[in-house]
Motif scaffolding. Structure first.
Motif, PDB file in Angstrom:
ATOM      1  N   VAL A   1       0.853  -1.183   0.000  1.00 47.34           N
ATOM      2  CA  VAL A   1       0.000   0.000   0.000  1.00 47.34           C
ATOM      3  C   VAL A   1       0.889   1.233   0.000  1.00 47.34           C
ATOM      4  O   VAL A   1       1.775   1.364   0.857  1.00 47.34           O
ATOM      5  N   ARG A   2       0.658   2.114  -0.982  1.00 45.99           N
ATOM      6  CA  ARG A   2       1.421   3.367  -1.037  1.00 45.99           C
ATOM      7  C   ARG A   2       0.542   4.513  -0.549  1.00 45.99           C
ATOM      8  O   ARG A   2      -0.583   4.691  -1.020  1.00 45.99           O
ATOM      9  N   VAL A   3       1.083   5.255   0.422  1.00 43.79           N
ATOM     10  CA  VAL A   3       0.361   6.395   0.980  1.00 43.79           C
ATOM     11  C   VAL A   3       1.242   7.635   0.889  1.00 43.79           C
ATOM     12  O   VAL A   3       2.463   7.541   0.764  1.00 43.79           O
ATOM     13  N   ARG A   4       0.602   8.793   0.960  1.00 41.14           N
ATOM     14  CA  ARG A   4       1.329  10.068   0.938  1.00 41.14           C
ATOM     15  C   ARG A   4       0.888  10.914   2.134  1.00 41.14           C
ATOM     16  O   ARG A   4      -0.308  11.037   2.421  1.00 41.14           O
ATOM     17  N   ASN A   5       1.882  11.467   2.819  1.00 44.68           N
ATOM     18  CA  ASN A   5       1.604  12.403   3.903  1.00 44.68           C
ATOM     19  C   ASN A   5       1.333  13.767   3.286  1.00 44.68           C
ATOM     20  O   ASN A   5       2.245  14.420   2.766  1.00 44.68           O
ATOM     21  N   THR A   6       0.078  14.189   3.331  1.00 46.24           N
ATOM     22  CA  THR A   6      -0.318  15.451   2.697  1.00 46.24           C
ATOM     23  C   THR A   6      -0.473  16.577   3.711  1.00 46.24           C
ATOM     24  O   THR A   6      -0.969  17.648   3.376  1.00 46.24           O
ATOM     25  N   GLY A   7      -0.066  16.332   4.947  1.00 46.18           N
ATOM     26  CA  GLY A   7      -0.248  17.347   5.976  1.00 46.18           C
ATOM     27  C   GLY A   7       1.039  18.043   6.364  1.00 46.18           C
ATOM     28  O   GLY A   7       2.091  17.863   5.737  1.00 46.18           O
ATOM     29  N   PRO A   8       1.000  18.818   7.463  1.00 41.61           N
ATOM     30  CA  PRO A   8       2.129  19.671   7.834  1.00 41.61           C
ATOM     31  C   PRO A   8       3.133  19.029   8.773  1.00 41.61           C
ATOM     32  O   PRO A   8       4.155  19.644   9.077  1.00 41.61           O
TER      33      PRO A   8
ATOM     34  N   PRO B   1       6.215  15.259   6.007  1.00 40.49           N
ATOM     35  CA  PRO B   1       5.288  16.004   5.146  1.00 40.49           C
ATOM     36  C   PRO B   1       5.683  15.913   3.674  1.00 40.49           C
ATOM     37  O   PRO B   1       6.858  16.099   3.312  1.00 40.49           O
ATOM     38  N   GLY B   2       4.727  15.600   2.833  1.00 36.66           N
ATOM     39  CA  GLY B   2       4.940  15.515   1.392  1.00 36.66           C
ATOM     40  C   GLY B   2       5.524  14.207   0.912  1.00 36.66           C
ATOM     41  O   GLY B   2       5.540  13.927  -0.287  1.00 36.66           O
ATOM     42  N   GLU B   3       6.016  13.358   1.805  1.00 36.97           N
ATOM     43  CA  GLU B   3       6.634  12.103   1.415  1.00 36.97           C
ATOM     44  C   GLU B   3       5.588  11.041   1.082  1.00 36.97           C
ATOM     45  O   GLU B   3       4.493  11.024   1.649  1.00 36.97           O
ATOM     46  N   THR B   4       5.976  10.147   0.188  1.00 39.39           N
ATOM     47  CA  THR B   4       5.212   8.915  -0.006  1.00 39.39           C
ATOM     48  C   THR B   4       5.969   7.781   0.662  1.00 39.39           C
ATOM     49  O   THR B   4       7.193   7.840   0.849  1.00 39.39           O
TER      50      THR B   4
END
Length: 818
Positions: free
Chosen positions: A717-724, A759-762
């Motif tokens: 499962v690939r996720v992305r941190n879209t928060g601060p 933040p911003g990483e997958t």
């Protein structure tokens, strides 16, 4: 730990048939029998799972208190739970305990279960994984763990006699599954429940041999719950190995006679003794050998830090409208509101309870976290509905010495004093008994800080009286309505009287209880000041909230709301607490509601608060861990281990009350989120739900196109941190089988893995799906099968939010057993 089977057989041969028949009966409440002929010492047992009480229930013999089991499951963190298991093992060593009676592997079948806090989850897979982690952690340190209560012991109503009727497939796939996981993890003991399953009491059930000992290969000890053995021959012929407590009961001399009379085969007893010797050998208690040396005790500061970390790891952020985390540098005044804020409930009621070393309330935690940088105002608000609390050392003094606490006396039949000591608490569950003792007396000098009509009470069974300055307030004979040990010995109901007391005065309260067979040893003396005017208390709470930069309102269940011995009848926190949250939230949009309960409660105001945090019963370091989350020093790491309904009526499975002694599990496989999905109902919060301090998107699910039946598989499962902020996400995987030839849930939980990203990483995480997640039990063939063909794999943040879907083709395994 290195004793061979040949050596055990040799030792067994040294014992006479009578000696063998006596060994499977307990010696005392918490000890097994010793046998000098083979160098076998007594084995000491103690309740768990949130702490290790030891043999004595004495407030002076304190224990490290972990968060409740439901909070540990909410961590979805097996490594952390293993470490906490090691901490429990160290506590057991410190208290001279060999066997810890934990973990509890029964399920949250219904939200009304009275022992929710002591169980882990609604889901068999999550329960099995977290339970196995606790077993590994405890046993890695040389203490034996006990998987309990085998099996389908999922409610408390009529628990001593209830006959649970459950289909064979649901029994195998749902209720037995966590125990199978514990056996695979090497658990040394399994405890039977009091209940019956499909007409047979568990202590005499064939389930003790098949699947437990035959199919699963369990080579440890099957022990009864305390007092669950009511017959000699049936349990002896079945797979039960140890009847507790002792002495007396149907085993001991009764079992020796049954063997001598030929009613119980000697071979059956030999197997029980062989298992006891095997356990003793593993513990280092056989052949004259001492137990393994105790590891060096952890430093108290490290112990507290670990327990505090567990609080934050299991705290579930249910909702957050840009309120949390609070920034201490921007706060001048914080209002901390509610009775539970100052007296945070750290554990549930019943035999699992301990006297903690210390208890940090939410109010204490907030004050310590702010360190004087912001003003903290506490307003208790209206008093929650509930019983008067037991006397503690802060509320009274020993009338003889004047020191804080109460005076405990043992009197003979003529009222002469046989023994006396000062105790810290009015909750006396196992006071020291002396020869000739006829009456327990508890005296306390109260100095009321509040004038008005006080509520005074005494709890226990038998003939009791309560006197105030020598004048009787109540007297009567109160026989036990049940022989449930959790009620008789741990949590007896209180009898109350009221009296007008003047503020600043001094009065002598004396409670007496005659000791009689069958009435237990528990005596509890309690007192509560007059309740404040509810309207005025609500108005005061609202004023404090409105004048503050942020408000933290803490609400929860009370002492008799969640406890062993009875189930709940409602999920409501009561009109008083609901009104308190609404008033505070209306006065300040930056209101954080903290819920202090072990299981689901109704939250009718959940959309009105700025943030909603579930703290569970958080253990001794609860206030510090909650403060860490409130002020952003730790991320709320928890995910719900159980689906929470908005109202009780929505819950697909709510039955806890038997009909004519029978409790039917008519829902079959559809427990927890499975039932919600089948009924097309939407809960307040799904199994697996929980927010952190950042946000995530689910981008890709990678599934092998083909997998052989009977084999584990791994999906990614690939996720992305879209928060601060950096954070931790729990990626959850569910399965579905469209067009199945057998009944299936709409989808069911199959595995999970945690992932961290900045933040911003997958990040891509591998989630292992065990072969057991795809199999089903064939009643017709009496075995496990896995359907071939097309399956569906789903991934997401909870049972109700699974945005990623992929197909999987299961083909016949080329290997035997597929």
């Amino acid at each position: 730990m290195g004793t061979s089977e040949e050596e055990i057989d040799r030792l067994l041969g040294k014992l006479t048939p009578r000696a063998r028949a006596l060994l499977p009966g307990g010696a005392t409440t918490w000890r097994t029998r010793a046998e000098p002929a083979v160098g076998l010492r007594e084995l000491v047992m103690s309740d768990g799972p949130a702490g290790v009480r030891g043999e004595a229930w004495d407030e002076r013999n304190t224990s490290v208190l972990l968060p409740s089991a439901s909070a540990l499951a909410a961590t979805w963190d097996e490594e952390l739970v293993e470490r906490l298991g090691g901490l429990l093992a160290a506590e057991a060593r410190r208290k001279g305990v060999d066997v810890l009676l934990a973990p509890t592997l029964n399920l949250h079948r219904t939200p009304l279960g009275g022992r929710h806090f002591e169980c882990l989850s609604e889901d068999p897979e999550l329960t099995g994984r977290i339970g196995a982690a606790l077993v590994r952690g405890v046993q890695a340190c040389g203490i034996a763990a006990t998987a309990k209560h085998y099996v389908a012991n999922d409610s408390e109503t009529d628990r001593l006699t209830v006959d649970v009727h459950v289909g064979e497939r649901a029994l195998r796939e749902v209720y037995l599954a966590p125990f199978e996981a514990a056996v695979a993890a090497g658990v040394r003991l399994v405890m039977t429940g009091y209940n019956a399953v499909n007409g047979t009491t568990l202590t005499a059930s064939d389930l003790l041999t098949d699947p437990l000992k035959s199919e699963w290969g369990f080579d440890g000890v099957v022990v009864s719950d305390w007092g669950a053995v009511r017959d000699t021959v049936g349990p002896a012929r079945a797979g039960l190995d140890l009847a507790m407590p002792g002495p007396g009961g149907p085993w001991g001399e009764g079992l020796a006679r049954a063997v001598a009379d030929g009613d119980v085969p000697e071979a059956a007893v030999d197997d029980k003794v062989r298992r006891l010797l095997r356990l003793a050998a593993w513990l280092g208690a056989l052949g004259g050998r001492d137990s393994p040396p105790a590891p060096s005790p952890a430093r108290p500061r490290r112990v507290r830090a670990l327990v505090r970390r567990a609080v934050a790891a299991g705290a579930v952020l249910l909702a957050n409208r840009d309120v949390l985390p609070l920034d201490p540098d921007r706060l001048r005044t914080v209002a901390v509101i509610g009775a539970h804020a100052a007296s945070t409930r750290t554990q549930g009621g019943g035999s699992a309870g301990v006297f903690p070393q210390d208890e940090v309330s939410v109010l204490d935690g907030v004050r310590a976290a702010l360190g004087g940088g912001a003003r903290v105002v506490h307003v208790p608000g209206p008093r929650p509905d509930g019983p008067a609390p037991p006397l503690d050392r802060d509320a009274c003094a020993d009338p003889r010495s004047g020191l804080p606490g109460v005076l405990l006396r043992m009197l003979d039949a003529d009222g002469r004093e046989l023994y006396a000591e000062r105790r810290d608490s009015g909750r006396l569950l196992e006071p020291r008994l002396v020869p000739g003792a006829h009456t327990v007396e508890v005296g306390a000098r109260l100095r009321p800080g509040t004038g008005g009509r006080w509520t005074l009470g005494v709890a226990g069974f038998g003939r009791m009286s309560l006197l105030l300055d020598g004048h009787p307030l109540l007297e009567g004979d109160f026989p036990p309505p049940t022989d449930d040990p959790a009620v008789v010995h741990v949590n007896p109901p209180a009898q109350y009287a009221t009296a007008d007391l003047a503020a600043g005065g001094s009065v002598l309260l004396v409670a007496r209880r005659e000791l009689a067979p069958g009435t237990g040893r528990a005596t509890v003396v309690s007192a509560a000041p007059p309740a404040p005017d509810a309207a005025a208390a609500l108005a005061g709470a609202a004023r404090a909230a409105g004048a503050a930069d942020a408000a933290v309102v803490v609400v929860g269940t009370t002492e008799h709301g969640e406890s062993e011995g009875y189930d709940r009848t409602t999920l409501s926190l009561g009109a008083t607490q609901d009104a308190l949250v609404r008033a505070v939230a209306a006065a300040n949009p930056r209101t954080v509601a903290v819920v202090n309960s072990g299981g689901p409660v109704e939250l009718p105001w959940r959309d009105a608060v700025g943030a909603l945090l579930l703290a569970w019963f958080p253990g001794q370091e609860g206030g510090g861990g909650v403060a860490d989350v409130l002020f952003g020093r730790a991320e709320p790491g928890g995910r719900l281990p159980t689906t929470w309904p908005a109202v009780l009526a929505d819950a697909p499975v709510a039955r806890v009350r038997p009909v004519d002694g029978r409790l039917a599990y008519d829902e079959g496989l559809h427990v927890g989120h499975r039932g919600w999905l089948r009924e097309h109902r939407t809960p307040a919060y799904w199994f697996g739900h929980g927010l952190g301090y950042t946000t995530w998107t689910y981008e890709e699910l990678t599934v092998p196109p083909v997998t052989p039946a009977g084999h584990d598989l791994t999906v990614r499962v690939r996720v992305r941190n879209t928060g601060p902020r950096a954070g931790r996400e729990v990626a959850q995987v569910y399965l579905a089988r469209p067009g199945s030839a057998v009944e299936r849930p709409v989808r069911w939980f199959a595995g999970y893995a945690a992932v961290r990203a900045r933040p911003g990483e997958t990040a891509t995480v591998a989630v292992r799906i065990p072969a057991r997640a795809l199999r089903h039990w064939s009643v017709e063939e009496g075995g496990w099968h896995t359907e071939t063909g097309r399956w569906r794999v789903l991934a997401g943040r909870s049972a109700g939010e699974v945005p990623l879907v992929a197909d999987l083709e299961v083909v016949r395994s080329p290997e035997p057993g597929g």
